[in-house]
Design an enzyme around this catalytic site. Structure first.
Site, PDB file in Angstrom:
ATOM      1  CG  ASP A  91      -2.289  -0.670   1.183  1.00  0.00           C
ATOM      2  OD1 ASP A  91      -3.081  -0.237  -0.086  1.00  0.00           O
ATOM      3  OD2 ASP A  91      -3.008  -1.279   2.128  1.00  0.00           O
ATOM      4  CD  GLU A 190     -11.573  -2.815   2.890  1.00  0.00           C
ATOM      5  OE1 GLU A 190     -10.643  -2.186   2.377  1.00  0.00           O
ATOM      6  OE2 GLU A 190     -11.846  -2.833   4.144  1.00  0.00           O
TER       7      GLU A 190
END
Ligand code: KIV
Length: 272
Positions: A91, A190
């Site tokens: 990330d 998500e």
């Protein structure tokens, strides 16, 4: 329980694409340190995500916002030293790419150069298009992330399921198509309705990796501490807990303390 490992020696973006095409589901888990990454890689997971969830489960912050680029590089380089098979994605943390595309490129290059990672992940759609294109133009594979994007938690105000309303669902589909057009090799979805995730997975050609997005994504991801029961108080509906390591560790440590206090440890065989 046997270890599931396909014939693949080293996972690449091409193999992930081929897995989608032949309908083989992609497994992805987070890891943040050498020892756990070694175990997870040996078990045969396809992708290891050095997630900014390290901010929560490693550093104890309430959100993913505080973790820094230097800290992500530290975690990523520890993971990379352990991995021989999995594809490793890292990330780019909050504040290291939202400014402009030059900042995004600089951050991505630091991650790739200093940690040896294989790819980066960035949260968002149309609003970060320029940054995604710039990073991709330097030859860095980018994984997208749509739906609940935890770096925007203060905008959302809640960790509830996203894109339940038509307008947000339509934007998510448009963003997924845009990320594919830009050249992203996969997208994390998500906490969105399973039906929407199914539609996105059908309408785009690159793999979707779901977390709280139902069974029809091309792969699934979980945070390792959650699925191993280390972070036992976190029990969202989407989580399947595969072990109770929290209890195993607490019991083992309790046993050790008892043995030290009683003088039972170390014994003669454990002494020089
Ligand atoms: O940081 C992370 O662990 C993530 C997953 C929840 C996908 O982004």
């Amino acid at each position: 329980m046997s270890i599931h490992k396909s014939e693949i020696k080293k996972v690449t973006t091409h193999q992930l694409q081929a897995m989608k095409e032949r309908g083989e589901k992609i497994s992805m888990l987070t890891a943040y340190d050498f020892s756990m990454a070694k175990l997870i890689d040996a078990a045969g997971v396809d992708i290891i995500l050095v997630g900014d969830s390290a901010s929560n489960v490693m550093a104890g912050h309430e959100t993913t916002l505080p973790i820094t680029l230097d800290q992500m590089i530290y975690h990523a380089s520890s993971v990379i030293r352990a991995v021989s098979r999995a594809f490793v994605v890292v990330d780019i943390p909050f504040g290291s790419y939202q400014g402009n595309s030059s900042e995004a490129l600089r951050s991505a290059i630091r991650i790739m150069k200093e940690s040896g990672a294989h790819s980066v992940k960035m949260e968002g759609g149309a609003e970060i298009k320029e940054s995604i294109v710039r990073v991709l133009s330097a030859g860095v594979p980018v994984m997208g992330h749509l739906g609940l994007t935890p770096q925007s938690i203060y905008k959302f105000g809640t960790y509830a399921v996203r894109a339940k309303e038509e307008e947000e669902a339509e934007k998510l589909i448009a963003d997924a198509k845009l990320l594919e057009e830009c050249g992203c090799y996969a997208i994390v979805l998500e906490k969105i309705p399973a039906e929407l995730a199914r539609k996105v997975s059908q309408e785009i050609n690159i793999p979707t990796i779901g977390i709280g997005a139902g069974p029809d994504c091309d792969g699934q991801v979980l945070v390792m501490h959650d699925m191993l029961g280390i972070n036992a108080e976190f029990k969202p509906r989407f989580l399947r807990q595969y072990a109770d390591l929290g209890t195993v560790i607490t019991n083992a440590v309790g046993h050790y303390i008892k043995d030290v206090k009683s003088g039972d440890f170390p014994n003669e065989k454990e002494s020089y």
